[in-house]
Design a protein around this motif. Structure first.
Motif, PDB file in Angstrom:
ATOM      1  N   THR A 104       0.193   4.575 -12.459  1.00  0.00           N
ATOM      2  CA  THR A 104      -0.907   3.742 -11.947  1.00  0.00           C
ATOM      3  C   THR A 104      -1.415   4.420 -10.675  1.00  0.00           C
ATOM      4  OG1 THR A 104       0.271   2.382 -10.325  1.00  0.00           O
ATOM      5  CG2 THR A 104       0.470   1.714 -12.640  1.00  0.00           C
ATOM      6  N   PRO A 105      -2.600   4.020 -10.193  1.00  0.00           N
ATOM      7  CA  PRO A 105      -3.081   4.634  -8.939  1.00  0.00           C
ATOM      8  C   PRO A 105      -2.442   4.032  -7.695  1.00  0.00           C
ATOM      9  CG  PRO A 105      -4.798   3.288  -9.969  1.00  0.00           C
ATOM     10  CD  PRO A 105      -3.602   3.157 -10.830  1.00  0.00           C
TER      11      PRO A 105
ATOM     12  N   TYR B 298      -0.580  12.341  -6.747  1.00  0.00           N
ATOM     13  CA  TYR B 298      -0.219  13.526  -5.949  1.00  0.00           C
ATOM     14  C   TYR B 298      -0.915  13.597  -4.595  1.00  0.00           C
ATOM     15  CZ  TYR B 298      -4.477  15.675  -7.843  1.00  0.00           C
ATOM     16  OH  TYR B 298      -5.767  15.946  -8.209  1.00  0.00           O
TER      17      TYR B 298
ATOM     18  N   LEU C  63       3.189  10.083 -10.634  1.00  0.00           N
ATOM     19  CA  LEU C  63       2.109  10.982 -11.067  1.00  0.00           C
ATOM     20  C   LEU C  63       1.029  11.131 -10.001  1.00  0.00           C
ATOM     21  CD1 LEU C  63       1.643  10.026 -14.844  1.00  0.00           C
ATOM     22  CD2 LEU C  63       3.394  11.426 -13.753  1.00  0.00           C
TER      23      LEU C  63
ATOM     24  N   ALA D 267      -3.416  -1.278  -2.793  1.00  0.00           N
ATOM     25  CA  ALA D 267      -2.507  -2.188  -3.499  1.00  0.00           C
ATOM     26  C   ALA D 267      -1.082  -2.074  -2.956  1.00  0.00           C
ATOM     27  CB  ALA D 267      -2.520  -1.870  -4.992  1.00  0.00           C
TER      28      ALA D 267
ATOM     29  N   PHE E   3       0.387  17.998 -11.904  1.00  0.00           N
ATOM     30  CA  PHE E   3      -0.950  18.575 -11.787  1.00  0.00           C
ATOM     31  C   PHE E   3      -0.923  20.082 -12.077  1.00  0.00           C
ATOM     32  CE2 PHE E   3      -4.358  20.375  -9.038  1.00  0.00           C
ATOM     33  CZ  PHE E   3      -5.436  19.834  -9.715  1.00  0.00           C
TER      34      PHE E   3
ATOM     35  N   ALA F  90      -0.577   1.423 -18.213  1.00  0.00           N
ATOM     36  CA  ALA F  90      -0.857   1.590 -19.646  1.00  0.00           C
ATOM     37  C   ALA F  90      -2.235   2.221 -19.845  1.00  0.00           C
ATOM     38  CB  ALA F  90      -0.777   0.237 -20.347  1.00  0.00           C
ATOM     39  N   GLY F  91      -2.706   2.957 -18.813  1.00  0.00           N
ATOM     40  CA  GLY F  91      -4.006   3.635 -18.899  1.00  0.00           C
ATOM     41  C   GLY F  91      -3.837   5.032 -19.500  1.00  0.00           C
ATOM     42  N   GLY F  92      -4.787   5.929 -19.189  1.00  0.00           N
ATOM     43  CA  GLY F  92      -4.803   7.268 -19.793  1.00  0.00           C
ATOM     44  C   GLY F  92      -3.540   8.070 -19.527  1.00  0.00           C
ATOM     45  N   ALA F  93      -3.108   8.141 -18.245  1.00  0.00           N
ATOM     46  CA  ALA F  93      -1.929   8.941 -17.897  1.00  0.00           C
ATOM     47  C   ALA F  93      -0.676   8.327 -18.514  1.00  0.00           C
ATOM     48  CB  ALA F  93      -1.790   9.035 -16.374  1.00  0.00           C
TER      49      ALA F  93
ATOM     50  N   GLY G 264       3.627  14.096  -8.103  1.00  0.00           N
ATOM     51  CA  GLY G 264       2.493  14.328  -9.003  1.00  0.00           C
ATOM     52  C   GLY G 264       1.952  15.746  -8.926  1.00  0.00           C
TER      53      GLY G 264
ATOM     54  N   ASN H 272       3.058  -3.152 -17.275  1.00  0.00           N
ATOM     55  CA  ASN H 272       1.672  -2.998 -16.834  1.00  0.00           C
ATOM     56  C   ASN H 272       1.144  -4.296 -16.265  1.00  0.00           C
ATOM     57  OD1 ASN H 272      -0.762  -1.482 -16.535  1.00  0.00           O
ATOM     58  ND2 ASN H 272      -1.630  -2.621 -18.262  1.00  0.00           N
ATOM     59  N   ARG H 273       0.187  -4.151 -15.345  1.00  0.00           N
ATOM     60  CA  ARG H 273      -0.435  -5.329 -14.720  1.00  0.00           C
ATOM     61  C   ARG H 273      -1.008  -6.254 -15.792  1.00  0.00           C
ATOM     62  NH1 ARG H 273      -5.284  -3.940 -10.716  1.00  0.00           N
ATOM     63  NH2 ARG H 273      -6.120  -3.151 -12.676  1.00  0.00           N
ATOM     64  N   THR H 274      -1.727  -5.678 -16.739  1.00  0.00           N
ATOM     65  CA  THR H 274      -2.269  -6.477 -17.840  1.00  0.00           C
ATOM     66  C   THR H 274      -1.286  -6.377 -19.008  1.00  0.00           C
ATOM     67  OG1 THR H 274      -4.453  -5.838 -17.062  1.00  0.00           O
ATOM     68  CG2 THR H 274      -4.347  -6.823 -19.264  1.00  0.00           C
TER      69      THR H 274
HETATM   70  P1  NAP Z   1      -6.375   4.506 -15.714  1.00  0.00           P
HETATM   71  O1  NAP Z   1      -6.617   4.921 -17.113  1.00  0.00           O
HETATM   72  O2  NAP Z   1      -7.472   3.842 -14.952  1.00  0.00           O
HETATM   73  O3  NAP Z   1      -5.121   3.480 -15.739  1.00  0.00           O
HETATM   74  C1  NAP Z   1      -4.667   2.873 -14.577  1.00  0.00           C
HETATM   75  C2  NAP Z   1      -3.446   2.015 -14.915  1.00  0.00           C
HETATM   76  O4  NAP Z   1      -2.922   1.565 -13.673  1.00  0.00           O
HETATM   77  C3  NAP Z   1      -3.772   0.793 -15.742  1.00  0.00           C
HETATM   78  O5  NAP Z   1      -2.700   0.532 -16.600  1.00  0.00           O
HETATM   79  C4  NAP Z   1      -3.920  -0.309 -14.689  1.00  0.00           C
HETATM   80  O6  NAP Z   1      -3.540  -1.586 -15.152  1.00  0.00           O
HETATM   81  C5  NAP Z   1      -2.918   0.135 -13.656  1.00  0.00           C
HETATM   82  N1  NAP Z   1      -3.302  -0.322 -12.324  1.00  0.00           N
HETATM   83  C6  NAP Z   1      -4.423  -0.025 -11.650  1.00  0.00           C
HETATM   84  N2  NAP Z   1      -4.412  -0.620 -10.446  1.00  0.00           N
HETATM   85  C7  NAP Z   1      -3.265  -1.321 -10.364  1.00  0.00           C
HETATM   86  C8  NAP Z   1      -2.692  -2.151  -9.373  1.00  0.00           C
HETATM   87  N3  NAP Z   1      -3.315  -2.380  -8.228  1.00  0.00           N
HETATM   88  N4  NAP Z   1      -1.496  -2.712  -9.621  1.00  0.00           N
HETATM   89  C9  NAP Z   1      -0.861  -2.503 -10.793  1.00  0.00           C
HETATM   90  N5  NAP Z   1      -1.365  -1.725 -11.783  1.00  0.00           N
HETATM   91  C10 NAP Z   1      -2.550  -1.146 -11.561  1.00  0.00           C
HETATM   92  O7  NAP Z   1      -5.892   5.707 -14.813  1.00  0.00           O
HETATM   93  P2  NAP Z   1      -5.074   7.008 -15.310  1.00  0.00           P
HETATM   94  O8  NAP Z   1      -6.009   8.064 -15.733  1.00  0.00           O
HETATM   95  O9  NAP Z   1      -4.036   6.576 -16.247  1.00  0.00           O
HETATM   96  O10 NAP Z   1      -4.428   7.517 -13.940  1.00  0.00           O
HETATM   97  C11 NAP Z   1      -3.442   6.767 -13.261  1.00  0.00           C
HETATM   98  C12 NAP Z   1      -2.982   7.565 -12.053  1.00  0.00           C
HETATM   99  O11 NAP Z   1      -2.237   8.684 -12.499  1.00  0.00           O
HETATM  100  C13 NAP Z   1      -4.138   8.146 -11.263  1.00  0.00           C
HETATM  101  O12 NAP Z   1      -4.504   7.298 -10.224  1.00  0.00           O
HETATM  102  C14 NAP Z   1      -3.622   9.461 -10.743  1.00  0.00           C
HETATM  103  O13 NAP Z   1      -3.184   9.305  -9.418  1.00  0.00           O
HETATM  104  C15 NAP Z   1      -2.449   9.764 -11.635  1.00  0.00           C
HETATM  105  N6  NAP Z   1      -2.696  10.990 -12.426  1.00  0.00           N
HETATM  106  C16 NAP Z   1      -2.129  12.130 -11.985  1.00  0.00           C
HETATM  107  C17 NAP Z   1      -2.312  13.297 -12.684  1.00  0.00           C
HETATM  108  C18 NAP Z   1      -1.653  14.561 -12.187  1.00  0.00           C
HETATM  109  O14 NAP Z   1      -2.019  15.637 -12.656  1.00  0.00           O
HETATM  110  N7  NAP Z   1      -0.694  14.465 -11.306  1.00  0.00           N
HETATM  111  C19 NAP Z   1      -3.084  13.313 -13.852  1.00  0.00           C
HETATM  112  C20 NAP Z   1      -3.650  12.116 -14.302  1.00  0.00           C
HETATM  113  C21 NAP Z   1      -3.455  10.952 -13.564  1.00  0.00           C
HETATM  114  P3  NAP Z   1      -4.542  -2.552 -15.953  1.00  0.00           P
HETATM  115  O15 NAP Z   1      -4.353  -2.213 -17.413  1.00  0.00           O
HETATM  116  O16 NAP Z   1      -4.072  -3.908 -15.593  1.00  0.00           O
HETATM  117  O17 NAP Z   1      -5.925  -2.255 -15.464  1.00  0.00           O
END
Ligand code: NAP
Length: 597
Positions: free
Chosen positions: A428-429, A456, A454, A437, A481, A371-374, A477, A393-395
């Motif tokens: 999520t990452p 990559y 997502l 994880a 990208f 539920a983060g940015g992506a 991913g 989502n985790r939270t």
């Molecule tokens: P973000 O805003 O930090 O959000 C991360 C999300 O993942 C949060 O909802 C978090 O849950 C959850 N999370 C983190 N660690 C976790 C774990 N160990 N177990 C379960 N849930 C976990 O990050 P973001 O910007 O959305 O990016 C997420 C991923 O998307 C990135 O790591 C990247 O690999 C990928 N991405 C790819 C592209 C692309 O172009 N392919 C572009 C953007 C992002 P909580 O709410 O509980 O913290």
């Protein structure tokens, strides 16, 4: 006797040199000669770091032979003392002895630190100049960027052939200080200006654009002789340094960390392919004020915004499209002709575009993990296309909040096995290289027709691996990208993006990274296991084909469109792709500010 003013020697030297001088370092003369012999075939302008050698004087006959064998080479000899940031442990007199013998060894220039020049007797410096070798006097500040004019004046007092001023960039704005200095000195064609450090990487390109006579590069990645140095091939092939001039438009990716970002290689490849006179740089910063000053003053025509600036930048934009405001994040900024900044979110297209190639999204049931940015880009983008979205989502509270904002539902892990989906998206990452994880889903949870991870890096994540084992079609991913990058290219240039070529270079770079990581892991012992390499990625040859298989026709549910090609179709282009056409409403400043609260 030679005059102490730059004259014929300077002009002769300048006619020989290229915009890139490759620094050659090594523990032994043989190692340095071997590297130089390989580099000189591509770049004939070399700096030999004699201070890396235990006994530089003993090595000079080897260099004499090198220059006799390679008449095309132009060589700078550097024997920087420890006190001035080099490795030479000898005295100033010993440094002078080495440099004085360099003319006879075939070198064309010597690099003498300002501190050494100021510490020498006039007669001793004259002895060096009497050898006929060109003199470059350098100053390195390893702590910051200070009064560059006063350093210039101190160096100029010696009338050297070249003046090298090298501060350290602590922030992006320090590059501006250097650039303004170089522009002020534009009637001098013998100044070299570079900022050291990760924040100074952009000066390696923009310095030359502002009038630096040349810049320095590492022979290869990992052989840097200065902080922030870029490999010669990257500078020449990716950044096209030889073509960069005052008319070259500047773009970049901003955030932290940024040094290993694949965006520069992808976007510079696209600019080259479409013959756009532009360069795309890595802008390392965590401070928005730092970035914005640079954007307005260089100026920078477009930015790819990454963490941690995606949300914060919204309140500094003149306008953004309504979807970006609702998501609360902007990943693309366009600086329009009026100097104002307009925001877009191409992450949305990066997610919905690849999915729409495989299935209609109206009515599709999609699970989003995270539920983060992506995840927010995925959820709002999918909802706009009419999909029914479930969030896990985790939270739990964050998932509930996003569900409320977007008209989606939340779901529990236990419910997945008996809930069918058209697609599951990991936002999520988890699965990313370096993320320890445990996988979020097991085989029984993949009750879906398609998996989209997502993440990559690595190319095959544990989730993709599982999907492949279960014969579930998947999208990696990389496709997101490249797709989001392609939309950025179109917003900035108004031209269709060369998406296939962009895909190819990103894939190639990721494979190279995987090979490097595997080699490093193998070197560090049997316990250190490299990340599992997918079977499909066994070949190192770059491929134009996407890693993701096209979605197979599902037995039931929405019929996927047959398309595996990563090529941008006209229909994929966001309406906003028209060049410099800012979004109509709402006024971004206000909506963004609200979104932030
Ligand atoms: P973000 O805003 O930090 O959000 C991360 C999300 O993942 C949060 O909802 C978090 O849950 C959850 N999370 C983190 N660690 C976790 C774990 N160990 N177990 C379960 N849930 C976990 O990050 P973001 O910007 O959305 O990016 C997420 C991923 O998307 C990135 O790591 C990247 O690999 C990928 N991405 C790819 C592209 C692309 O172009 N392919 C572009 C953007 C992002 P909580 O709410 O509980 O913290």
């Amino acid at each position: 006797m030679r005059l102490n003013v730059p004259g014929i020697a300077s002009h002769f030297l300048r006619s020989r040199i290229t915009k890139v001088c490759v620094a050659i370092a090594g523990a032994t003369p043989a190692e340095m000669i071997e590297k130089a012999s390989s580099v000189v075939k591509e770049t004939p302008f070399l700096e030999f770091r004699l201070d890396y050698l235990e006994k530089p004087l003993h090595a000079l006959p080897r260099f004499r032979q090198f220059f006799a064998d390679n008449t095309v080479a132009t060589g700078i000899a550097t024997c920087r003392r420890v006190a001035n940031g080099g490795k030479f442990a000898g005295s100033l007199a010993a440094e002078l002895e080495v440099l004085t013998k360099c003319a006879a060894a075939g070198f064309h220039l010597v690099d003498l630190e300002l501190e050494s020049a100021e510490g020498l007797k006039k007669s001793d410096l004259q002895k060096l100049r009497d050898t006929g070798i060109g003199l470059l006097i350098s100053h390195h500040d390893f702590t910051g960027t200070r009064d560059l004019d006063s350093i210039f004046n101190r160096i100029e007092a010696f009338h050297p052939d070249f003046i090298k001023v090298v501060p350290t960039a602590r922030a992006l704005v320090d590059n501006l200080t250097l650039i303004r200095f170089l522009e002020r000195m534009n009637d001098h064609s013998n100044i070299i200006g570079i900022c050291m450090g990760d924040a100074g990487i952009i000066s390696r390109v923009l310095g030359v654009r502002a009038g630096s006579a040349f810049t320095f590069a590492a022979a290869t990645l990992g052989e840097e002789t200065g902080p922030g140095q870029i490999a010669a091939r990257t500078l020449i092939e990716t950044y096209r340094i030889e073509q960069v001039d005052a008319a070259t438009k500047v773009y970049g990716v901003a955030g932290n960390p940024i040094r290993s970002s694949l965006s520069p290689i992808m976007m510079n490849t696209a600019f080259r392919r479409e013959t756009v006179n532009a360069v795309y740089l890595a802008l390392q910063t965590t401070r928005l004020s730092d970035l914005l000053k640079l954007v307005h003053e260089i100026p920078i025509q477009g930015i790819s915004v990454t963490m941690p600036l995606k949300r914060e930048i919204l309140s500094h934009l003149e306008r953004t499209d309504p979807l970006s405001a609702r998501i609360g994040a902007c990943n693309t900024v366009l600086r329009a002709q009026d100097g104002k900044l307009y925001g877009f979110n191409t992450d949305v297209a990066g997610i919905t575009g690849p999915l729409e190639k495989r299935m209609p999204l109206a009515g599709a049931r999609v699970l989003v993990l995270g539920a983060g940015g992506a995840a927010r880009a995925a959820v709002f983008g999918l909802r706009e296309k009419g999909a029914s979205v479930f969030i896990l989502n985790r939270t739990a509270e964050t998932a509930q909040k996003l569900a409320r904002q977007s008209g989606s539902k939340t779901i529990r892990l236990e419910a997945l096995a008996k809930t069918p989906f058209d697609a599951i998206i990991n936002a999520t990452p988890v699965g990313m290289a370096g993320n320890k994880a445990a996988p979020l889903l097991e085989a029984k949870d993949l009750n879906t027709k398609l998996v989209f991870d997502l993440v990559y890096n690595p190319l095959e994540t544990p989730l993709i691996h599982l999907a492949r084992q279960l014969s579930i079609p998947y999208i990696t991913g990389v496709e997101m990208f490249v797709h989001q990058g392609a939309r950025q290219f179109e917003i900035w240039t108004g031209k269709p993006a060369p998406e296939e070529e962009m895909f190819r270079v990103v894939l190639h770079a990721l494979r190279q990274q995987a090979e490097l990581a595997a080699a490093e892991a193998a070197e560090s012992g049997p316990e250190a296991k490299p990340a599992a390499r997918p079977k499909s990625e066994a070949k190192s040859k770059p491929s134009a084909k996407p890693v993701a298989k096209p979605a197979a026709k599902p037995k039931s549910g929405p019929k996927p469109k047959p398309s595996a090609k990563p090529l941008a179709k006209k229909a994929d282009k966001p309406k906003s792709a028209a060049k410099a056409k800012p979004p109509a409403k709402p006024a971004a400043g206000k909506s963004a500010a609200k979104a932030k609260k």
